[in-house]
Scaffold this motif. Structure first.
Motif, PDB file in Angstrom:
ATOM      1  N   UNK A  81       0.776  -1.221  -0.250  1.00  0.00           N
ATOM      2  CA  UNK A  81      -0.132  -0.008   0.000  1.00  0.00           C
ATOM      3  C   UNK A  81       0.765   1.385   0.047  1.00  0.00           C
ATOM      4  N   UNK A  82       0.339   2.487  -0.105  1.00  0.00           N
ATOM      5  CA  UNK A  82       0.928   3.490  -0.105  1.00  0.00           C
ATOM      6  C   UNK A  82       1.825   3.874   1.031  1.00  0.00           C
ATOM      7  N   UNK A  83       1.290   3.796   2.276  1.00  0.00           N
ATOM      8  CA  UNK A  83       1.946   4.253   3.282  1.00  0.00           C
ATOM      9  C   UNK A  83       3.395   3.309   3.546  1.00  0.00           C
ATOM     10  N   UNK A  84       3.038   2.057   3.409  1.00  0.00           N
ATOM     11  CA  UNK A  84       4.203   1.070   3.417  1.00  0.00           C
ATOM     12  C   UNK A  84       5.305   1.176   2.292  1.00  0.00           C
ATOM     13  N   UNK A  85       4.870   1.727   1.229  1.00  0.00           N
ATOM     14  CA  UNK A  85       5.872   1.719  -0.168  1.00  0.00           C
ATOM     15  C   UNK A  85       6.483   3.444   0.195  1.00  0.00           C
ATOM     16  N   UNK A  86       5.809   4.219   0.901  1.00  0.00           N
ATOM     17  CA  UNK A  86       6.425   5.435   1.246  1.00  0.00           C
ATOM     18  C   UNK A  86       7.651   5.505   2.088  1.00  0.00           C
ATOM     19  N   UNK A  87       7.533   4.670   3.210  1.00  0.00           N
ATOM     20  CA  UNK A  87       8.628   4.386   4.152  1.00  0.00           C
ATOM     21  C   UNK A  87       9.441   3.503   3.882  1.00  0.00           C
ATOM     22  N   UNK A 294      16.490 -11.224  -5.323  1.00  0.00           N
ATOM     23  CA  UNK A 294      15.387 -11.865  -5.625  1.00  0.00           C
ATOM     24  C   UNK A 294      14.250 -10.649  -6.095  1.00  0.00           C
ATOM     25  N   UNK A 295      13.334 -10.889  -6.060  1.00  0.00           N
ATOM     26  CA  UNK A 295      12.256  -9.826  -6.396  1.00  0.00           C
ATOM     27  C   UNK A 295      11.781  -8.917  -5.250  1.00  0.00           C
ATOM     28  N   UNK A 296      12.024  -7.603  -5.525  1.00  0.00           N
ATOM     29  CA  UNK A 296      11.897  -6.757  -4.519  1.00  0.00           C
ATOM     30  C   UNK A 296      12.480  -5.307  -4.898  1.00  0.00           C
ATOM     31  N   UNK A 297      12.453  -4.432  -3.904  1.00  0.00           N
ATOM     32  CA  UNK A 297      13.169  -3.041  -4.010  1.00  0.00           C
ATOM     33  C   UNK A 297      14.440  -3.243  -3.351  1.00  0.00           C
ATOM     34  N   UNK A 313       9.597  -7.186   3.754  1.00  0.00           N
ATOM     35  CA  UNK A 313       8.928  -7.974   2.817  1.00  0.00           C
ATOM     36  C   UNK A 313       9.003  -7.068   1.559  1.00  0.00           C
ATOM     37  N   UNK A 314       9.901  -7.526   0.565  1.00  0.00           N
ATOM     38  CA  UNK A 314       9.891  -6.924  -0.759  1.00  0.00           C
ATOM     39  C   UNK A 314      10.849  -5.713  -0.692  1.00  0.00           C
ATOM     40  N   UNK A 315      11.572  -5.753   0.639  1.00  0.00           N
ATOM     41  CA  UNK A 315      12.274  -4.297   0.698  1.00  0.00           C
ATOM     42  C   UNK A 315      13.619  -4.934   1.142  1.00  0.00           C
ATOM     43  N   UNK A 316      14.633  -4.972  -0.018  1.00  0.00           N
ATOM     44  CA  UNK A 316      15.666  -6.056   0.154  1.00  0.00           C
ATOM     45  C   UNK A 316      16.872  -5.245   0.445  1.00  0.00           C
TER      46      UNK A 316
END
Length: 333
Positions: A81-87, A294-297, A313-316
């Motif tokens: 979601x937006x908040x999680x991706x922002x931080x 792997x798959x992530x940022x 998760x997905x922030x590697x």
């Protein structure tokens, strides 16, 4: 043996009054001292346009941000979601550090149960339609509200958000100076492959000219300039295969009239890095092949000048912060 007790003198009325005045003065000092200004926070924005894609709009504006500053549009991946991706990405951290605002579109479960942006739906990736049009409306609203610099608007995203980044670059090239695709896919890939899953796991069979034509067809008659592109992709990504980075390079070098031979091949933070220059000698495509990721940022948590993001998760955590590399390429810092 009993020790003698110390004789005490009862407090006088004057001493009691003095003590009370001291306590009251201390209390008033606390109450009347101005509280420190609250830090900026993520805010939802409504009524930003007709919103044909039925998305939500969030934004982050650092306190005291002056006019004429850049805007970054950051698109989350599936299940995010937006908040999680922002931080998680570090974009809000960099916004405070460098002075720009961030627009964070958010998918809704009614559109996609996994909260993926619909990069594979023809009705959501065409100019003036669906989710692409909603995101374009968010950009217009943000520029108006913060008096942002329309010549310095950038778009980036992870996975489905990365694929949607390519959509925005193709359908609305006049709105974006550059884009950053992280573990994403080229524009029109699902249509070229006949299925989003074939595109993700195998890739689509297209020549550079065919890839480029898909972008040009998204904005008929447009003569440029086209946004430049930076791509970051893990070599061990089995959700969106690394062949999609190769296809993105072919697509956008063709759009810019460049060949597919890298003009610079070196390493950054130990990872292979390439730059492709256009006919004018400027960098039009840049890639980071993150070995073993792997798959992530990619993120690099910490407080050093090149660090940003939070592992999860997905922030590697790979000792390379994608947001910092993108912001540096775009001149945000």
């Amino acid at each position: 043996m009993t020790l003698p007790t110390k004789k005490t003198t009862p407090p006088t009325k004057q001493s009691r009054a003095a003590t009370l005045l001291t306590v009251l003065a201390a209390l008033l000092s606390v109450l009347l001292t101005p509280a420190p200004a609250a830090a900026a926070s993520l805010q939802e924005v409504t009524g930003f346009g007709s919103n044909p894609g039925a998305l939500k709009m969030y934004r982050y504006v650092p306190d005291g941000l002056p006019a004429d500053r850049p805007v970054v549009v950051a698109l989350h991946g599936c299940t995010q979601n937006a908040p999680g991706y922002a931080t998680g990405t570090g974009w809000t951290q960099l916004a405070d550090r460098w002075g720009f605002s961030v627009v964070l579109p958010q998918q809704q479960s009614a559109n996609n149960p996994s909260h993926c942006f619909n990069w594979f739906q023809t009705g959501d990736i065409a100019r003036g339609q669906g989710e692409a049009a909603s995101i374009a409306q968010m950009v217009d609203r943000q520029l108006a509200d913060v008096a942002g610099d329309a010549s310095r608007v950038y778009v980036t995203g992870l996975s489905a958000g990365g694929a949607m980044t390519a959509v925005m670059m193709a359908a609305y090239p006049e709105k974006f100076a550059a884009g950053g695709v992280v573990a994403g896919l080229p524009y029109g890939c699902a249509q070229a492959a006949g299925s989003p899953y074939v595109c993700m796991y195998v890739g689509a069979t297209q020549s550079p000219a065919q890839w480029g034509e898909r972008v040009r067809a998204a904005r008929p008659g447009y003569t440029g300039p086209w946004p430049t592109l930076t791509v970051l992709h893990g070599t061990a990504d089995y959700t969106v295969k690394p062949v999609n980075m190769t296809d993105l390079v072919e697509q956008w070098t063709n759009v810019h009239g460049a060949d597919q031979a890298a003009d610079i091949s070196d390493t950054v933070a130990g990872y292979p890095h390439q730059v492709f220059r256009g006919p004018g000698g400027n960098a039009v495509v840049e890639t980071y092949s993150v070995t073993g990721m792997g798959h992530g940022q990619p993120v690099d948590p910490g407080t050093a000048s090149t660090q940003c993001g939070t592992a999860g998760a997905y922030f590697l955590d790979v000792n390379l912060c994608a947001a910092h590399r993108l912001g540096t390429a775009w001149g945000l810092g």
